[in-house]
Write a protein that holds these residues in place. Structure first.
Motif, PDB file in Angstrom:
ATOM      1  N   ASN A 139      12.289 -14.257  59.594  1.00  0.00           N
ATOM      2  CA  ASN A 139      12.873 -13.069  58.972  1.00  0.00           C
ATOM      3  C   ASN A 139      12.810 -13.089  57.453  1.00  0.00           C
ATOM      4  OD1 ASN A 139      13.614 -11.897  61.452  1.00  0.00           O
ATOM      5  ND2 ASN A 139      15.462 -13.154  61.550  1.00  0.00           N
ATOM      6  N   LEU A 140      12.172 -14.088  56.860  1.00  0.00           N
ATOM      7  CA  LEU A 140      12.042 -14.131  55.409  1.00  0.00           C
ATOM      8  C   LEU A 140      11.197 -12.959  54.908  1.00  0.00           C
ATOM      9  CD1 LEU A 140      11.417 -17.956  54.807  1.00  0.00           C
ATOM     10  CD2 LEU A 140      13.434 -16.640  54.103  1.00  0.00           C
ATOM     11  N   PRO A 141      11.461 -12.467  53.699  1.00  0.00           N
ATOM     12  CA  PRO A 141      10.692 -11.327  53.167  1.00  0.00           C
ATOM     13  C   PRO A 141       9.192 -11.591  53.066  1.00  0.00           C
ATOM     14  CG  PRO A 141      12.671 -11.695  51.863  1.00  0.00           C
ATOM     15  CD  PRO A 141      12.572 -12.858  52.813  1.00  0.00           C
ATOM     16  N   LYS A 142       8.798 -12.849  52.962  1.00  0.00           N
ATOM     17  CA  LYS A 142       7.371 -13.146  52.792  1.00  0.00           C
ATOM     18  C   LYS A 142       6.595 -13.069  54.115  1.00  0.00           C
ATOM     19  CE  LYS A 142       7.157 -18.189  53.381  1.00  0.00           C
ATOM     20  NZ  LYS A 142       6.718 -19.424  52.732  1.00  0.00           N
ATOM     21  N   VAL A 143       7.284 -12.827  55.234  1.00  0.00           N
ATOM     22  CA  VAL A 143       6.645 -12.773  56.551  1.00  0.00           C
ATOM     23  C   VAL A 143       6.502 -11.319  56.984  1.00  0.00           C
ATOM     24  CG1 VAL A 143       6.789 -13.499  58.959  1.00  0.00           C
ATOM     25  CG2 VAL A 143       7.692 -14.994  57.148  1.00  0.00           C
ATOM     26  N   THR A 144       5.317 -10.961  57.450  1.00  0.00           N
ATOM     27  CA  THR A 144       5.094  -9.615  57.984  1.00  0.00           C
ATOM     28  C   THR A 144       4.309  -9.697  59.286  1.00  0.00           C
ATOM     29  OG1 THR A 144       4.156  -7.421  57.544  1.00  0.00           O
ATOM     30  CG2 THR A 144       2.954  -9.298  56.659  1.00  0.00           C
ATOM     31  N   HIS A 145       4.582  -8.749  60.183  1.00  0.00           N
ATOM     32  CA  HIS A 145       3.829  -8.643  61.430  1.00  0.00           C
ATOM     33  C   HIS A 145       2.822  -7.488  61.376  1.00  0.00           C
ATOM     34  CE1 HIS A 145       6.044 -11.634  63.774  1.00  0.00           C
ATOM     35  NE2 HIS A 145       7.100 -11.245  63.079  1.00  0.00           N
ATOM     36  N   TYR A 146       2.699  -6.880  60.211  1.00  0.00           N
ATOM     37  CA  TYR A 146       1.728  -5.802  60.009  1.00  0.00           C
ATOM     38  C   TYR A 146       0.938  -6.091  58.738  1.00  0.00           C
ATOM     39  CZ  TYR A 146       4.369  -3.208  63.506  1.00  0.00           C
ATOM     40  OH  TYR A 146       4.986  -2.819  64.666  1.00  0.00           O
ATOM     41  N   TYR A 147      -0.321  -5.714  58.738  1.00  0.00           N
ATOM     42  CA  TYR A 147      -1.179  -5.916  57.573  1.00  0.00           C
ATOM     43  C   TYR A 147      -1.735  -4.569  57.131  1.00  0.00           C
ATOM     44  CZ  TYR A 147      -5.286  -7.075  54.822  1.00  0.00           C
ATOM     45  OH  TYR A 147      -6.217  -7.119  53.822  1.00  0.00           O
ATOM     46  N   LYS A 148      -1.582  -4.247  55.854  1.00  0.00           N
ATOM     47  CA  LYS A 148      -2.075  -2.968  55.332  1.00  0.00           C
ATOM     48  C   LYS A 148      -3.278  -3.147  54.420  1.00  0.00           C
ATOM     49  CE  LYS A 148      -0.528   0.588  55.852  1.00  0.00           C
ATOM     50  NZ  LYS A 148      -0.820   1.613  56.882  1.00  0.00           N
ATOM     51  N   GLU A 149      -3.147  -4.028  53.399  1.00  0.00           N
ATOM     52  CA  GLU A 149      -4.241  -4.232  52.457  1.00  0.00           C
ATOM     53  C   GLU A 149      -4.101  -5.604  51.808  1.00  0.00           C
ATOM     54  OE1 GLU A 149      -4.162  -1.596  49.108  1.00  0.00           O
ATOM     55  OE2 GLU A 149      -1.990  -1.395  49.191  1.00  0.00           O
ATOM     56  N   ALA A 150      -5.137  -6.028  51.073  1.00  0.00           N
ATOM     57  CA  ALA A 150      -5.219  -7.413  50.611  1.00  0.00           C
ATOM     58  C   ALA A 150      -4.756  -7.629  49.176  1.00  0.00           C
ATOM     59  CB  ALA A 150      -6.658  -7.906  50.744  1.00  0.00           C
ATOM     60  N   HIS A 151      -4.646  -6.592  48.370  1.00  0.00           N
ATOM     61  CA  HIS A 151      -4.450  -6.776  46.933  1.00  0.00           C
ATOM     62  C   HIS A 151      -3.255  -7.662  46.597  1.00  0.00           C
ATOM     63  CE1 HIS A 151      -4.415  -5.894  42.657  1.00  0.00           C
ATOM     64  NE2 HIS A 151      -3.122  -5.625  42.766  1.00  0.00           N
ATOM     65  N   ASN A 152      -2.130  -7.461  47.252  1.00  0.00           N
ATOM     66  CA  ASN A 152      -0.930  -8.235  46.911  1.00  0.00           C
ATOM     67  C   ASN A 152      -1.023  -9.697  47.308  1.00  0.00           C
ATOM     68  OD1 ASN A 152      -0.792  -6.931  49.529  1.00  0.00           O
ATOM     69  ND2 ASN A 152       1.199  -7.899  49.768  1.00  0.00           N
ATOM     70  N   TYR A 153      -2.066 -10.077  48.079  1.00  0.00           N
ATOM     71  CA  TYR A 153      -2.240 -11.470  48.483  1.00  0.00           C
ATOM     72  C   TYR A 153      -3.233 -12.221  47.601  1.00  0.00           C
ATOM     73  CZ  TYR A 153       0.063  -9.763  52.716  1.00  0.00           C
ATOM     74  OH  TYR A 153       0.946  -9.198  53.604  1.00  0.00           O
ATOM     75  N   ALA A 154      -3.810 -11.561  46.606  1.00  0.00           N
ATOM     76  CA  ALA A 154      -4.757 -12.221  45.718  1.00  0.00           C
ATOM     77  C   ALA A 154      -4.086 -13.398  45.003  1.00  0.00           C
ATOM     78  CB  ALA A 154      -5.294 -11.227  44.688  1.00  0.00           C
ATOM     79  N   LEU A 155      -4.800 -14.532  44.933  1.00  0.00           N
ATOM     80  CA  LEU A 155      -4.342 -15.740  44.238  1.00  0.00           C
ATOM     81  C   LEU A 155      -3.130 -16.388  44.897  1.00  0.00           C
ATOM     82  CD1 LEU A 155      -4.671 -14.456  40.547  1.00  0.00           C
ATOM     83  CD2 LEU A 155      -6.412 -15.581  41.954  1.00  0.00           C
ATOM     84  N   GLN A 156      -2.839 -16.001  46.124  1.00  0.00           N
ATOM     85  CA  GLN A 156      -1.688 -16.538  46.840  1.00  0.00           C
ATOM     86  C   GLN A 156      -2.140 -17.400  48.018  1.00  0.00           C
ATOM     87  OE1 GLN A 156       1.822 -15.495  45.732  1.00  0.00           O
ATOM     88  NE2 GLN A 156       0.257 -15.437  44.131  1.00  0.00           N
ATOM     89  N   ASN A 157      -1.271 -18.354  48.413  1.00  0.00           N
ATOM     90  CA  ASN A 157      -1.518 -19.142  49.619  1.00  0.00           C
ATOM     91  C   ASN A 157      -1.010 -18.354  50.822  1.00  0.00           C
ATOM     92  OD1 ASN A 157      -2.573 -21.465  48.271  1.00  0.00           O
ATOM     93  ND2 ASN A 157      -0.486 -22.006  47.670  1.00  0.00           N
ATOM     94  N   VAL A 158      -1.920 -17.894  51.659  1.00  0.00           N
ATOM     95  CA  VAL A 158      -1.589 -16.995  52.755  1.00  0.00           C
ATOM     96  C   VAL A 158      -1.953 -17.640  54.087  1.00  0.00           C
ATOM     97  CG1 VAL A 158      -1.901 -14.700  53.739  1.00  0.00           C
ATOM     98  CG2 VAL A 158      -2.073 -15.023  51.259  1.00  0.00           C
ATOM     99  N   VAL A 159      -1.001 -17.691  55.004  1.00  0.00           N
ATOM    100  CA  VAL A 159      -1.276 -18.126  56.376  1.00  0.00           C
ATOM    101  C   VAL A 159      -1.373 -16.891  57.258  1.00  0.00           C
ATOM    102  CG1 VAL A 159      -0.285 -19.238  58.414  1.00  0.00           C
ATOM    103  CG2 VAL A 159      -0.292 -20.433  56.222  1.00  0.00           C
ATOM    104  N   VAL A 160      -2.477 -16.763  57.965  1.00  0.00           N
ATOM    105  CA  VAL A 160      -2.671 -15.694  58.942  1.00  0.00           C
ATOM    106  C   VAL A 160      -2.554 -16.324  60.324  1.00  0.00           C
ATOM    107  CG1 VAL A 160      -4.248 -13.972  59.876  1.00  0.00           C
ATOM    108  CG2 VAL A 160      -4.164 -14.372  57.398  1.00  0.00           C
ATOM    109  N   ILE A 161      -1.601 -15.834  61.108  1.00  0.00           N
ATOM    110  CA  ILE A 161      -1.381 -16.378  62.455  1.00  0.00           C
ATOM    111  C   ILE A 161      -2.033 -15.444  63.468  1.00  0.00           C
ATOM    112  CG2 ILE A 161       0.326 -17.105  64.143  1.00  0.00           C
ATOM    113  CD1 ILE A 161       2.324 -17.433  61.862  1.00  0.00           C
ATOM    114  N   GLY A 162      -2.917 -16.006  64.311  1.00  0.00           N
ATOM    115  CA  GLY A 162      -3.593 -15.215  65.332  1.00  0.00           C
ATOM    116  C   GLY A 162      -5.097 -15.316  65.194  1.00  0.00           C
ATOM    117  N   ALA A 163      -5.805 -14.832  66.209  1.00  0.00           N
ATOM    118  CA  ALA A 163      -7.271 -14.864  66.193  1.00  0.00           C
ATOM    119  C   ALA A 163      -7.856 -13.619  66.833  1.00  0.00           C
ATOM    120  CB  ALA A 163      -7.779 -16.107  66.916  1.00  0.00           C
ATOM    121  N   SER A 164      -7.102 -12.532  66.793  1.00  0.00           N
ATOM    122  CA  SER A 164      -7.577 -11.257  67.345  1.00  0.00           C
ATOM    123  C   SER A 164      -8.320 -10.486  66.253  1.00  0.00           C
ATOM    124  CB  SER A 164      -6.392 -10.442  67.841  1.00  0.00           C
ATOM    125  OG  SER A 164      -5.530 -10.142  66.744  1.00  0.00           O
ATOM    126  N   ASN A 165      -8.731  -9.269  66.572  1.00  0.00           N
ATOM    127  CA  ASN A 165      -9.426  -8.437  65.593  1.00  0.00           C
ATOM    128  C   ASN A 165      -8.600  -8.236  64.331  1.00  0.00           C
ATOM    129  OD1 ASN A 165     -12.106  -7.374  66.536  1.00  0.00           O
ATOM    130  ND2 ASN A 165     -10.893  -6.871  68.333  1.00  0.00           N
TER     131      ASN A 165
END
Length: 321
Positions: A139-165
Motif C-alpha cells: 500500500n505504499l505510494p510508490k507501488v502501483t498496479h496500473y501503468y500509464k507512461e514511463a517519464h516519471n520512472y526515468a533515472l529511477q530503480n524500478v521493479v516490474v512484477i509480472g511477465a504478461s504483455n
C-alpha cells in the motif's frame, strides 16, 4: 425509470449491445461506473493492440487506423465516435449497487437512480480489480498496479512484477526512457502469450543485461527504499524507488454473485451461462464479453466476444415479439 434493457458496462461489448438495442428500437440505457470504455482509458498511453483494427470493429462500422495494429488513442477515438455518432444512451460515472430479480423483470439500484427492466446485460470486463500481492508494503505510494507512461520512472530503480504483455511493455518502455528496470517473474520465463513482435525484444534486453530479471521468484516485502525478493538462490534485497506490479486483474465477481449468478467452485470461477444465447442461470440476465471467462481473462477479448451482442439480442427478440 422503466427500461426494456439495462446494459451494465460501457466498454466495446457494452456499446455493441447498445447498438443492437437501438436497431430494434428497444428502450435501453448503458450504465458505466467510470469513463466511456473505462478499461481502455486506463490502458498505458502508448499501448498497441494485439488485434488488427478490423477485428476490433463493432456492428460493421469501419475502424480506420494509421497502422494495421491500432494504438490506445485510436481505439478510444473509434469507440467514442461510434457512441456519439449513434447517439447511444449511456450514463457515465454511475455505479450499479444491486441487481435483483423482480417477478418477470429486474430492479436495479445505482448511485444515482433506481431502474426496472425486462432484461439485464452485464458486460463489465475485468480491468478494475487488480490481483493483489498481499505482502507488507503493497500500500505504499510508490507501488502501483496500473501503468500509464514511463517519464516519471526515468533515472529511477524500478521493479516490474509480472511477465504478461502489460509487464513486458512497461519494462521495455521504462528502460528506453532511462529507468533502471528489474523484472520479477513467478514462472520460468517470459509469458508465451506475450505479443509475438515484442517477446524477442524483451528476451534480448534481458540476455544482454540491459534489463535484470529474476525468474521463479516473488517479491515478499516492500519498504520505502528497498524491495525484498525470494529467488531460487535465496533472499535478495535491492535498492528501489518504484514498484509496478502488473500481476493481472479480476472480474467483479461480487456483482455476479449478488445477482444470483452461479460461479464454478474451481480456480477458474467461470460464471454460468448458455453458450448459444449468453443467458445466465437467471432468466433474463445475460453475460457479454470478458466477464464470461471468470479468472481466465485471456479467453475472451473484443474480437471474439463482439458477437455476443447479436446472440443476446436475437434471443431477447423472441421474448419481445
Amino acid at each position: 425509470m422503466e427500461k426494456d434493457i439495462i446494459i451494465i458496462g460501457a466498454g466495446p461489448i457494452g456499446i455493441a449491445c447498445a447498438l443492437e438495442c437501438k436497431k430494434r428500437q428497444w428502450d435501453y440505457v448503458v450504465i458505466e461506473k467510470g469513463a466511456l470504455t473505462n478499461s481502455l482509458f486506463n490502458y498505458p498511453r502508448n499501448m498497441t493492440f494485439f488485434s488488427t483494427s478490423e477485428k476490433l470493429e463493432i456492428d460493421d462500422i469501419p475502424f480506420i487506423s494509421n497502422n494495421p495494429k491500432p494504438n490506445r488513442d485510436e481505439a478510444l477515438e473509434y469507440y467514442r465516435r461510434v457512441a456519439t455518432s449513434n447517439k447511444l444512451h449511456i450514463n457515465l460515472y454511475e455505479t450499479v449497487n444491486a441487481i435483483k430479480k423482480d417477478g418477470d423483470g429486474f430492479s436495479i439500484s445505482t448511485t444515482k437512480s433506481n431502474y426496472t427492466s425486462k432484461k439485464v446485460i452485464i458486460s463489465t470486463g475485468f480491468y478494475d480489480i487488480p490481483k493483489l500481492l498481499d505482502i507488507p508494503g503493497e500500500n505504499l505510494p510508490k507501488v502501483t498496479h496500473y501503468y500509464k507512461e514511463a517519464h516519471n520512472y526515468a533515472l529511477q530503480n524500478v521493479v516490474v512484477i509480472g511477465a504478461s504483455n502489460s509487464a513486458v511493455d512497461a519494462a521495455l518502455e521504462i528502460w528506453r526512457k532511462g529507468g533502471h528496470v528489474t523484472m520479477v517473474v513467478r514462472g520460468e520465463n517470459i509469458g508465451e502469450r506475450v505479443k509475438y513482435w515484442v517477446r524477442p525484444d524483451i528476451v534480448n534486453r534481458i540476455e544482454e543485461g540491459s534489463i535484470n530479471a529474476y525468474y521463479n521468484s516473488e517479491v515478499i516485502k516492500i519498504d520505502e527504499t528497498t524491495i525484498e525478493i525470494k529467488t531460487p538462490e535465496g533472499l535478495i534485497t535491492l535498492d528501489n524507488d518504484y514498484v509496478v506490479a502488473l500481476t493481472g486483474y479480476l472480474p467483479n465477481f461480487k456483482i455476479l454473485k449478488d445477482s444470483g449468478i452461479t460461479i464454478s467452485d474451481d480456480d477458474k470461477k467461470i460464471p454460468s451461462y448458455n453458450s448459444e444465447t449468453m443467458e445466465s442461470n437467471i432468466n433474463g440476465l445475460y453475460l457479454a464479453g470478458v466477464i464470461c471467462g471468470g479468472n481466465e481473462t485471456h479467453k475472451w477479448f473484443i474480437e471474439n466476444s463482439r458477437i455476443h451482442a447479436k446472440m443476446i439480442a436475437n434471443h431477447i427478440e423472441k421474448d419481445f415479439k
